[in-house]
Design an enzyme around this catalytic site. Structure first.
Site, PDB file in Angstrom:
ATOM      1  N   THR A 126      10.823 -10.435  14.021  1.00 28.98           N
ATOM      2  CA  THR A 126       9.654 -10.386  13.132  1.00 28.98           C
ATOM      3  C   THR A 126       8.352 -10.509  13.922  1.00 28.98           C
ATOM      4  OG1 THR A 126       8.466 -11.708  11.480  1.00 28.98           O
ATOM      5  CG2 THR A 126      10.082 -12.871  12.787  1.00 28.98           C
ATOM      6  N   ASP A 127       7.272  -9.992  13.357  1.00 29.85           N
ATOM      7  CA  ASP A 127       5.964 -10.141  14.019  1.00 29.85           C
ATOM      8  C   ASP A 127       5.496 -11.601  14.003  1.00 29.85           C
ATOM      9  OD1 ASP A 127       5.318 -10.370  11.317  1.00 29.85           O
ATOM     10  OD2 ASP A 127       3.711  -8.879  11.353  1.00 29.85           O
ATOM     11  N   GLU A 128       6.138 -12.436  13.164  1.00 30.64           N
ATOM     12  CA  GLU A 128       5.693 -13.838  13.081  1.00 30.64           C
ATOM     13  C   GLU A 128       5.930 -14.593  14.385  1.00 30.64           C
ATOM     14  OE1 GLU A 128       6.378 -16.044   9.566  1.00 30.64           O
ATOM     15  OE2 GLU A 128       6.059 -14.322   8.280  1.00 30.64           O
ATOM     16  N   TYR A 151      10.387 -21.361  10.627  1.00 30.79           N
ATOM     17  CA  TYR A 151      11.062 -20.053  10.551  1.00 30.79           C
ATOM     18  C   TYR A 151      10.712 -19.203  11.782  1.00 30.79           C
ATOM     19  CZ  TYR A 151      11.352 -15.060   9.478  1.00 30.79           C
ATOM     20  OH  TYR A 151      11.577 -13.705   9.562  1.00 30.79           O
ATOM     21  N   LYS A 155      13.094 -17.783  14.948  1.00 28.38           N
ATOM     22  CA  LYS A 155      13.236 -16.359  15.294  1.00 28.38           C
ATOM     23  C   LYS A 155      12.810 -16.129  16.761  1.00 28.38           C
ATOM     24  CE  LYS A 155      14.237 -13.391  12.833  1.00 28.38           C
ATOM     25  NZ  LYS A 155      15.560 -12.831  12.438  1.00 28.38           N
TER      26      LYS A 155
END
Ligand code: NAD
Ligand code: DAU
Length: 343
Positions: A126-128, A151, A155
């Protein structure tokens, strides 16, 4: 690549990806391994249940021995890992399941793949993992990892483990990092399906803070096309960003949704902000365009309208998903916030 293992295929993106594969590759066989957490819904794949190319297995990516057996039994050549705890707010309430599935699970899955000699592994990230942007700039694959939520940290940890397996063992892994997805079959805890479901039920829409945070929206089918390109044409050891080139402030998106739904703006409630709330995400996907020939194709106006139609036509799906565990989560996440909302 005749035999593919998809993990977490009963969730939002995984189910859309399986439907995409079966539609576009007539020879493709798919095994779907899913633990069926609150977010896993076999109903998402009801239309292919009887397809002989599709096989569902109820199980956990953390169970290395069972995964090895499965990979051998089905002579799996490639694995695409969607299995995850995926919601930021839940990771703030309890980070334990995030570390278990998103970190330990990914390690167990990669070990199983190494043992069974899998030839290609795609980790859906994810870009997060890049953290938060100010008003300008975009995330590239070179942006340093700076995750802000439990979260995102789980990741990022997985991404680092995947990288280490490539460097240490030559494990043939690719990482993809995408921005915010929307589309059919998304669990109504995420902004767009939550607000559609609430508005259709004439319930309040809880906007965090003043709604000024920005997200880059991409239709799930465009994401699935990107993952497909990475799976078939990506280079092992590489990271590919995908984004929708569609930045919107949450409040503007909320107003647009209400207008499309024909519902009043009086449903909007500004509530206490998400702790550690990332300010802005924006993706530079030029590497995916250059190396994979990928670009997003679905215009946000069209995608959003179709998504609303899907939720309107699947009121039973929404009703079933919003019962049971969802109710207690909703109360825990929003009960106090909504009772103290500031208009
Ligand atoms: P989701 O929550 O809708 O689905 C997750 C699926 O994984 C569920 O079917 C669940 O049952 C399954 N699962 C959870 N733990 C498992 C385990 N231990 N073993 C086997 N299965 C397990 O998630 P999603 O939104 O479809 O996201 C899929 C992936 O894409 C995630 O890795 C997420 O980090 C990533 N991602 C999501 C977005 C987005 O906007 N939703 C954007 C970029 C990346
Ligand atoms: O960017 C990719 C990520 O997008 C994925 O990795 C995650 O799995 C996915 O959940 C999503 O994360 P976000 O936190 O950006 O998505 P969410 O839908 O939870 O929130 C989108 C924005 O809307 C965010 O700024 C928070 C805000 N929001 C969200 C909810 C659920 C609200 O204002 N109110 C809400 O009730």
């Amino acid at each position: 690549m005749r035999s593919l293992l998809v993990t977490g295929g009963c969730g939002f993106i995984g189910s859309n990806f399986i439907l995409y594969q079966l539609e576009h590759y007539p020879q493709q066989r798919i095994v779907n391994l899913d633990k069926l957490t609150y977010a896993g819904n076999p109903e998402n794949l009801a239309e292919v249940e009887d397809d002989r190319r599709y096989h569902f297995v109820h199980g956990d990516i953390c169970d290395r021995a069972a995964v090895v057996e499965l990979l051998r039994e089905h002579a799996v050549e490639a694995v695409v890992n969607f299995a995850a705890e995926s919601h930021v707010d839940r990771s703030i309430l309890d980070s334990g399941p995030f570390v278990r599935t998103n970190v330990q699970g990914v390690t167990a899955l990669m070990d199983a793949c190494r043992e069974a000699g899998v030839q290609r592994f795609v980790q859906i990230s994810t870009d997060e993992v890049y953290g938060s942007l100010g008003p300008t700039g975009r995330f590239t694959e070179q942006t340093p990892l700076a995750p802000n939520s439990p979260y995102a940290a789980s990741k990022a940890a997985a991404d680092l483990l995947v990288r280490s397996y490539f460097q240490t063992f030559g494990f043939p892994a690719i990482i993809t990092r995408c921005s915010n997805n929307y589309g059919p079959r998304q669990f109504p805890e995420k902004l767009i399906p939550l607000f559609i479901a609430n508005a259709l039920a004439d319930e309040p829409l809880p906007v965090y803070g003043r709604g000024e945070n920005v997200r880059d929206w991409i239709h799930v089918t465009d994401h699935c096309r990107g993952i497909d390109a990475a799976l078939r044409r990506g280079r092992p050891g590489e990271v590919y960003n995908f984004g929708g080139d569609c930045e919107l402030r949450n409040i503007d998106l909320t107003r647009r949704l209400l207008a499309l739904l024909g519902k009043p703006e009086s449903l909007i409630r500004f509530v206490e902000d998400r702790p550690g709330h990332d300010w802005r995400y924006a993706i530079d996907a030029s590497k995916a365009k250059r190396e994979l020939g990928w670009e997003p194709t679905i215009r946000f106006e069209d995608g959003l309208r179709d998504t609303i139609t899907w939720y309107r036509e699947h009121a039973d799906w929404v009703e079933r998903v919003r019962s049971g565990e969802y109710r207690s989560y909703y109360e825990r996440q929003y009960g106090r916030r909504l009772s103290r909302s500031v208009g």
